[in-house]
Scaffold this motif. Sequence first.
Motif, PDB file in Angstrom:
ATOM      1  N   ARG A  11      24.639  26.445   6.810  1.00 56.89           N
ATOM      2  CA  ARG A  11      25.295  27.741   6.488  1.00 56.89           C
ATOM      3  C   ARG A  11      26.620  27.847   6.036  1.00 56.89           C
ATOM      4  NH1 ARG A  11      24.578  33.293   9.143  1.00 56.89           N
ATOM      5  NH2 ARG A  11      25.183  32.507  11.018  1.00 56.89           N
ATOM      6  N   THR A  16      30.049  28.229  12.336  1.00 54.96           N
ATOM      7  CA  THR A  16      30.666  27.030  12.277  1.00 54.96           C
ATOM      8  C   THR A  16      31.787  26.753  11.410  1.00 54.96           C
ATOM      9  OG1 THR A  16      28.535  26.027  13.217  1.00 54.96           O
ATOM     10  CG2 THR A  16      30.044  24.372  12.426  1.00 54.96           C
ATOM     11  N   ILE A  86      24.787  25.112  17.447  1.00 57.28           N
ATOM     12  CA  ILE A  86      23.829  24.429  18.358  1.00 57.28           C
ATOM     13  C   ILE A  86      22.282  24.716  17.800  1.00 57.28           C
ATOM     14  CG2 ILE A  86      22.383  24.841  20.592  1.00 57.28           C
ATOM     15  CD1 ILE A  86      24.977  23.343  21.043  1.00 57.28           C
ATOM     16  N   VAL A 165      27.213  33.351  20.166  1.00 57.93           N
ATOM     17  CA  VAL A 165      27.884  33.606  18.898  1.00 57.93           C
ATOM     18  C   VAL A 165      26.719  33.106  17.739  1.00 57.93           C
ATOM     19  CG1 VAL A 165      29.688  32.728  17.096  1.00 57.93           C
ATOM     20  CG2 VAL A 165      30.256  32.937  19.509  1.00 57.93           C
TER      21      VAL A 165
HETATM   22  C1  LIG Z   1      17.011  26.226  13.727  1.00 58.26           C
HETATM   23  C2  LIG Z   1      17.983  26.912  14.409  1.00 58.26           C
HETATM   24  C3  LIG Z   1      18.046  26.514  15.950  1.00 58.26           C
HETATM   25  C4  LIG Z   1      18.864  27.250  16.861  1.00 58.26           C
HETATM   26  N1  LIG Z   1      18.775  26.708  18.245  1.00 58.26           N
HETATM   27  C5  LIG Z   1      19.457  27.565  18.861  1.00 58.26           C
HETATM   28  C6  LIG Z   1      19.271  27.204  20.461  1.00 58.26           C
HETATM   29  O1  LIG Z   1      18.756  26.272  21.050  1.00 58.26           O
HETATM   30  N2  LIG Z   1      20.319  27.674  21.343  1.00 58.26           N
HETATM   31  C7  LIG Z   1      21.039  28.478  20.894  1.00 58.26           C
HETATM   32  O2  LIG Z   1      21.785  29.229  21.595  1.00 58.26           O
HETATM   33  N3  LIG Z   1      21.127  28.949  19.675  1.00 58.26           N
HETATM   34  C8  LIG Z   1      20.357  28.450  18.692  1.00 58.26           C
HETATM   35  N4  LIG Z   1      20.390  28.902  17.370  1.00 58.26           N
HETATM   36  C9  LIG Z   1      21.586  29.731  16.705  1.00 58.26           C
HETATM   37  C10 LIG Z   1      22.753  29.126  16.405  1.00 58.26           C
HETATM   38  O3  LIG Z   1      23.330  28.070  17.062  1.00 58.26           O
HETATM   39  C11 LIG Z   1      23.882  30.292  16.106  1.00 58.26           C
HETATM   40  O4  LIG Z   1      23.411  31.330  15.441  1.00 58.26           O
HETATM   41  C12 LIG Z   1      25.079  29.694  15.534  1.00 58.26           C
HETATM   42  O5  LIG Z   1      26.033  30.579  15.621  1.00 58.26           O
HETATM   43  C13 LIG Z   1      24.774  29.289  14.015  1.00 58.26           C
HETATM   44  O6  LIG Z   1      26.088  28.770  13.399  1.00 58.26           O
HETATM   45  P1  LIG Z   1      26.134  28.515  11.741  1.00 58.26           P
HETATM   46  O7  LIG Z   1      26.481  30.082  11.458  1.00 58.26           O
HETATM   47  O8  LIG Z   1      27.284  27.881  11.438  1.00 58.26           O
HETATM   48  O9  LIG Z   1      24.814  28.326  11.051  1.00 58.26           O
HETATM   49  C14 LIG Z   1      19.632  28.106  16.580  1.00 58.26           C
HETATM   50  C15 LIG Z   1      19.698  28.345  14.917  1.00 58.26           C
HETATM   51  C16 LIG Z   1      18.716  27.639  14.178  1.00 58.26           C
HETATM   52  C17 LIG Z   1      18.800  28.442  12.742  1.00 58.26           C
END
Ligand SMILES: Cc1cc2nc3c(=O)[nH]c(=O)nc-3n(C[C@H](O)[C@H](O)[C@H](O)COP(=O)(O)O)c2cc1C
Length: 333
Positions: A11, A16, A86, A165
């Motif tokens: 993303r 991140t 995560i 987050v």
């Molecule tokens: C495929 C997928 C799986 C995820 N699994 C988890 C999870 O197991 N536990 C959690 O707390 N968040 C989970 N999330 C949420 C992301 O970790 C969280 O929204 C993070 O801030 C996204 O970071 P980004 O904006 O860099 O993509 C998941 C998100 C996606 C898209």
Amino acid sequence: MLVIGLQGSPRKNGSTDYLLKSFFNEIDKRGVETQVITISRKNIKMCKGCGYCEKHGFCVTRDDDMSIEMYPLLHEADIVVAATPIYFYHASAQLKMFIDRCQALWSRKFRYRVKDPGSKTRKGFLLSPGATKGENLFEGLELSMRYFFDAISADYSGGLTYRSVENPVDFKKYPSLLDDIKKSADSLLEPFADRKKILFACRENACRSQMASAFARYNAGEMVESLRGGSTPSDEVNPLMVGVMAEKGIDMAFRKPQSIENAISKSKPDIIVTMGCGEECSFVPGAKRLDWDLPDPAGKDINFMRQVRDEIEEKVQSLINELSKSDSGRMKT
Ligand SMILES: Cc1cc2nc3c(=O)[nH]c(=O)nc-3n(C[C@H](O)[C@H](O)[C@H](O)COP(=O)(O)O)c2cc1C
């Protein structure tokens, strides 16, 4: 010195990305060379699990960015910062794919028992946001990252992980974020501060200056930053040299000759050591000059290469001894 960031989220402008950019913003302020790689934008193929690297020391996939760009970069890096959201209590698939391809580096280290010149001083650091509050949210990831950093010969130096987050705006829940980042950046860079910068230069940067810089980094990376370059760099390093360095347990894989100008473009050397081939060195104000009268082993047999290697190792060691004796790090003339 080089700090690389691995952006493992697919993303753009997500949490991140925000965390990694904030971290590198602080690293950049401290004046070191940095490079951030967004893994999803690279052509990186998945590990085939074919076992080729365990037999040959290199990945069978040679035509993607992992082999062409990432292995050399990982060997060059002093600090590797891996960032991932995560996903199902683990790293993103993009980062995991990258990690699996590091089996080739694992093989070089544990099957071939060669160590890359930066292996004693390299550090690894983790950044990760996750959406939920779960107590064990980062446990799976942390375990995996320990093994990843071990495979790339980086000492795992902890990380910054943030629960609850989902988007960058959620970092507002963490007023200490910038402070956390500043403290981590300082403590990561601290061991590399005040190192003497030594440029080892020869004509082709294929043999003698490669060996000298590798010995300096491997044996004294905590006190010297070793640079290397050639006045007319050749296309590849000398394979015989790679072989005799492996006999010493030092891994010279993935190295490419480079020009002296390139070597000093980011870091100005305090000392310039030439290898006895009368090459023209760029003028660097204030740099001390040393010339080591070494024979050119190019085109000679393996025993000659071994002799030159041992002579270089001795000369590097006495230079290091002299530097460590002088209190200000200044050498006797
Ligand atoms: C495929 C997928 C799986 C995820 N699994 C988890 C999870 O197991 N536990 C959690 O707390 N968040 C989970 N999330 C949420 C992301 O970790 C969280 O929204 C993070 O801030 C996204 O970071 P980004 O904006 O860099 O993509 C998941 C998100 C996606 C898209």
